[in-house]
Design a protein around this motif. Structure first.
Motif, mmCIF file in Angstrom:
data_model
loop_
_atom_site.group_PDB
_atom_site.id
_atom_site.type_symbol
_atom_site.label_atom_id
_atom_site.label_comp_id
_atom_site.label_asym_id
_atom_site.label_seq_id
_atom_site.Cartn_x
_atom_site.Cartn_y
_atom_site.Cartn_z
ATOM 1 N N VAL A 1 -11.342 8.143 20.243
ATOM 2 C CA VAL A 1 -10.221 8.675 21.013
ATOM 3 C C VAL A 1 -8.945 8.776 20.184
ATOM 4 N N ALA A 2 -8.884 8.093 19.046
ATOM 5 C CA ALA A 2 -7.691 8.154 18.205
ATOM 6 C C ALA A 2 -8.004 7.536 16.854
ATOM 7 N N ALA A 3 -7.213 7.916 15.864
ATOM 8 C CA ALA A 3 -7.350 7.330 14.534
ATOM 9 C C ALA A 3 -6.002 7.361 13.837
ATOM 10 N N ALA A 4 -5.777 6.374 13.013
ATOM 11 C CA ALA A 4 -4.609 6.345 12.137
ATOM 12 C C ALA A 4 -5.108 6.155 10.715
ATOM 13 N N VAL A 5 -4.511 6.869 9.796
ATOM 14 C CA VAL A 5 -4.863 6.772 8.377
ATOM 15 C C VAL A 5 -3.643 6.250 7.636
ATOM 16 N N CYS A 6 -3.820 5.184 6.886
ATOM 17 C CA CYS A 6 -2.729 4.585 6.116
ATOM 18 C C CYS A 6 -3.235 4.228 4.718
ATOM 19 N N PRO A 7 -2.355 4.194 3.734
ATOM 20 C CA PRO A 7 -2.750 3.692 2.417
ATOM 21 C C PRO A 7 -2.768 2.169 2.434
ATOM 22 N N CYS A 8 -3.292 1.574 1.377
ATOM 23 C CA CYS A 8 -3.447 0.112 1.414
ATOM 24 C C CYS A 8 -2.928 -0.605 0.177
ATOM 25 N N PRO A 9 -1.836 -0.159 -0.427
ATOM 26 C CA PRO A 9 -1.308 -0.933 -1.550
ATOM 27 C C PRO A 9 -0.691 -2.231 -1.053
ATOM 28 N N PRO A 10 -0.930 -3.354 -1.713
ATOM 29 C CA PRO A 10 -0.286 -4.602 -1.290
ATOM 30 C C PRO A 10 1.232 -4.531 -1.351
ATOM 31 N N LEU A 11 1.777 -3.546 -2.068
ATOM 32 C CA LEU A 11 3.228 -3.375 -2.124
ATOM 33 C C LEU A 11 3.823 -3.027 -0.768
ATOM 34 N N LEU A 12 2.986 -2.661 0.202
ATOM 35 C CA LEU A 12 3.498 -2.461 1.553
ATOM 36 C C LEU A 12 4.077 -3.754 2.118
ATOM 37 N N VAL A 13 3.565 -4.876 1.662
ATOM 38 C CA VAL A 13 4.056 -6.175 2.111
ATOM 39 C C VAL A 13 5.324 -6.499 1.315
ATOM 40 N N PRO A 14 6.485 -6.580 1.956
ATOM 41 C CA PRO A 14 7.736 -6.743 1.215
ATOM 42 C C PRO A 14 7.742 -7.955 0.291
ATOM 43 N N GLU A 15 7.103 -9.049 0.696
ATOM 44 C CA GLU A 15 7.087 -10.238 -0.155
ATOM 45 C C GLU A 15 6.320 -9.997 -1.451
ATOM 46 N N VAL A 16 5.362 -9.080 -1.429
ATOM 47 C CA VAL A 16 4.644 -8.721 -2.641
ATOM 48 C C VAL A 16 5.489 -7.783 -3.495
ATOM 49 N N ALA A 17 6.124 -6.800 -2.850
ATOM 50 C CA ALA A 17 6.934 -5.822 -3.574
ATOM 51 C C ALA A 17 8.218 -6.432 -4.130
ATOM 52 N N ALA A 18 8.702 -7.498 -3.491
ATOM 53 C CA ALA A 18 9.921 -8.192 -3.930
ATOM 54 C C ALA A 18 11.084 -7.208 -4.035
ATOM 55 N N GLY A 19 11.706 -7.102 -5.182
ATOM 56 C CA GLY A 19 12.896 -6.270 -5.324
ATOM 57 C C GLY A 19 12.659 -4.786 -5.130
#
Length: 236
Positions: A3-21
């Motif tokens: 009935v529905a789908a969402a497509v997203c990428p999966c880089p850990p940089l999406l998590v702000p604590e991983v991306a940091a600055g």
């Protein structure tokens, strides 16, 4: 049925604590992912299946409550797939851990959640069969499909520059935005491997699930920060 789908990428940089600055650089991508999840919730599914590329230890099913972590990337962040008590003996693969983080941001509680780690080299027909089986399950099914495009868009990309990458990503983005299941099914698995496009197999699982569902698609994000193709799409 799907009935529905969402497509997203999966880089850990999406998590702000991983991306940091560098976290603000992906704010628009995070916002697009959360918008896509909002459209999933609006479809009122009976179950949500989260799927993404996974190495050998993370392939196969993961139950609601399965845990994951970004501690190996220097971030003191743990996640759990869906709500409820911790379950499962295996940690979530990175793609599903990113999905779990996104679901936590939305406080997802609209339907039970289960995970599926997909082998990146899975042949197209096997992907399509997996998708059809997911759609044939009981009730109204929604999919959250995690996966990146090519990693060869610039000379600074993880896979360096490959002139074929832009065209591959353009077709993938068009097909995802148009909910074009035939075009997704036709993506070249060999070329995808050469371009390090980890999303190819999960997208083809989506193609199998979406056959005949009559869903409409919209492309919410199409950029290549860091030389990697990232797409966000919603089907409803």
């Amino acid at each position: 049925m799907l009935v529905a789908a969402a497509v997203c990428p999966c880089p850990p940089l999406l998590v702000p604590e991983v991306a940091a600055g560098a976290a603000p650089e992906l704010d628009a991508l995070r916002a697009a992912c959360l918008d896509a999840l909002g459209l999933l919730a609006a479809a009122r599914p009976d179950r949500l299946v989260v799927l993404g590329p996974a190495p050998q230890p993370g392939r196969g099913p993961h139950p609601q409550g399965a845990g994951g972590s970004f501690r190996g990337l220097g971030a003191d962040v743990d996640v759990r797939l869906g709500q409820g008590p911790q379950a499962g003996e295996r940690p979530l693969p990175q793609s599903l851990a990113v999905a779990a983080w996104l679901l936590e941001r939305t406080r997802w509680g609209d339907a039970p959640v289960e995970g599926l780690g997909v082998e990146e080299t899975l042949e197209a027909e096997q992907c399509l069969t997996t998708g059809r089986e997911l759609a044939d399950g009981d009730g109204r099914t929604a999919l959250l499909v995690m996966g990146d495009g090519s990693a060869c868009r610039t000379i600074k990309a993880p896979g360096y520059l490959d002139e074929r990458a832009a065209d591959f990503d353009a077709e993938a983005a068009r097909a995802l935005g148009a909910a074009d299941t035939a075009a997704l099914a036709a993506l070249d698995g060999g070329l995808a491997r050469e371009l390090k496009a980890a999303g190819r197999a999960p997208w083809q699982v989506l193609a199998g699930a979406g056959e005949g569902a009559g869903l409409k698609g919209q492309l919410l994000y199409d950029e290549a920060p860091y030389g990697v193709g990232y797409f966000v799409a919603a089907w409803s």
